[in-house]
Design an enzyme around this catalytic site. Structure first.
Site, PDB file in Angstrom:
ATOM      1  N   TYR A 284      -1.407  -0.813  10.465  1.00 48.02           N
ATOM      2  CA  TYR A 284      -1.568  -1.181   9.054  1.00 48.02           C
ATOM      3  C   TYR A 284      -0.387  -0.715   8.222  1.00 48.02           C
ATOM      4  O   TYR A 284       0.193  -1.485   7.441  1.00 48.02           O
ATOM      5  CB  TYR A 284      -2.859  -0.575   8.518  1.00 48.02           C
ATOM      6  CG  TYR A 284      -3.104  -0.819   7.050  1.00 48.02           C
ATOM      7  CD1 TYR A 284      -3.536  -2.062   6.602  1.00 48.02           C
ATOM      8  CD2 TYR A 284      -2.903   0.195   6.114  1.00 48.02           C
ATOM      9  CE1 TYR A 284      -3.763  -2.298   5.244  1.00 48.02           C
ATOM     10  CE2 TYR A 284      -3.121  -0.026   4.767  1.00 48.02           C
ATOM     11  CZ  TYR A 284      -3.546  -1.271   4.339  1.00 48.02           C
ATOM     12  OH  TYR A 284      -3.761  -1.498   2.992  1.00 48.02           O
TER      13      TYR A 284
ATOM     14  N   SER B  34       0.849  -1.190   0.000  1.00 45.78           N
ATOM     15  CA  SER B  34       0.000   0.000   0.000  1.00 45.78           C
ATOM     16  C   SER B  34       0.886   1.241   0.000  1.00 45.78           C
ATOM     17  O   SER B  34       2.010   1.216   0.517  1.00 45.78           O
ATOM     18  CB  SER B  34      -0.896   0.019   1.242  1.00 45.78           C
ATOM     19  OG  SER B  34      -1.544   1.272   1.406  1.00 45.78           O
TER      20      SER B  34
END
Length: 268
Positions: A165, A152
């Protein structure tokens, strides 16, 4: 020009291979599902894995003989190895592996929780590690193939709300950079996929504006184009990539001045 032809040109698999087999994890929804469908429509035979066997079976029935269900909990190392053996026995050698299984939980100082972050580490990092360990020996033995790992743009720099995350995605980026030279020497290509905000069941839980939000189908198209070109990094949309890479490049004083503003917006 098809992805199959370009992958051959990039030595992803031998020119004598007649059947293109892809394995996509995290394929029951979101980007993984859209990518599996896109690959199948482009002529690939696609093995799809996720924990949700019902969704996988529904996906497989949508394109029978092109998409095949292989339910898997990627946190189970032995199961990952057995799945690779099952796929190659039933469908043939895996030429492309896309590891997209993962989860996302927003956090803050008040909700920072070791158990929650541990679950993300177990799925996002160790789940990917288990799949890498399962597929790399087969590909290096054949001296062909491409592995793509879903990280990501949140892995570029620390952002409020993404302590856990973002850390898992930064670890995946680092891991792929470390593995790239050795895999390349063995004839296997490595790609890291860094999406921005994509409309998926996971991001729909967000209660804040998501800049440059795109559909999972658009994300699949970005990935396909990047794979066709044999790119190491596939990051999209480009504006999100540029913003976060520039943020990372700033001196800490300027970077934190900007991330403090993000924090204030969350608290108002």
């Amino acid at each position: 020009m098809t992805i199959g032809r370009d992958l051959i040109n990039n030595h992803a698999f031998h020119e004598t291979d007649r059947r293109k087999v892809a394995w996509v994890t995290g394929a029951s929804s979101g980007i993984g599902k859209s990518l599996a469908l896109r690959l199948a429509l482009d002529g690939w035979t696609v093995a799809v894995s996720a924990r949700n066997s019902v969704e996988l079976d529904t996906l497989a029935r949508s394109l029978e003989k092109k998409i095949h269900s292989f339910p898997l909990d990627v946190t189970d190392r032995e199961a990952a190895e057995n799945t690779v053996r099952d796929i190659e026995m039933r469908l043939g050698p895996i030429s492309l592996a896309v590891f997209g299984a993962g989860t996302y939980r927003r956090d803050s100082l008040s909700t920072f929780d070791a158990a929650s972050i541990g679950e993300m580490v177990g799925l996002n990092i160790m789940g990917t590690v288990n799949c890498l360990q399962a597929i790399m020996p087969a590909m290096t033995t054949r001296r062909s193939g491409r592995i793509a790992v879903m990280a990501s743009v949140a892995g570029y720099t620390g952002l409020p709300g993404a302590a856990g995350y973002g850390a898992t995605k930064a670890a995946l980026i680092n891991m792929c950079e470390a593995l790239y030279p050795e895999l390349e020497r063995q004839g296997v290509q490595m790609t890291i996929i860094n999406p921005g905000f994509v409309d998926t069941p996971l991001t729909r839980q967000n209660d804040f504006p998501m800049p440059f939000l795109i559909s999972s189908e658009s994300a699949a198209e970005y990935i396909m184009r990047g794979l066709e070109r044999g790119k190491f990094e596939i990051a999209f949309p480009w504006r999100m990539k540029v913003v976060l890479k520039l943020l990372k490049a700033l001196p800490p004083s300027l970077r934190f001045a900007l991330t403090r503003r993000m924090l204030r917006e969350e608290q108002t």
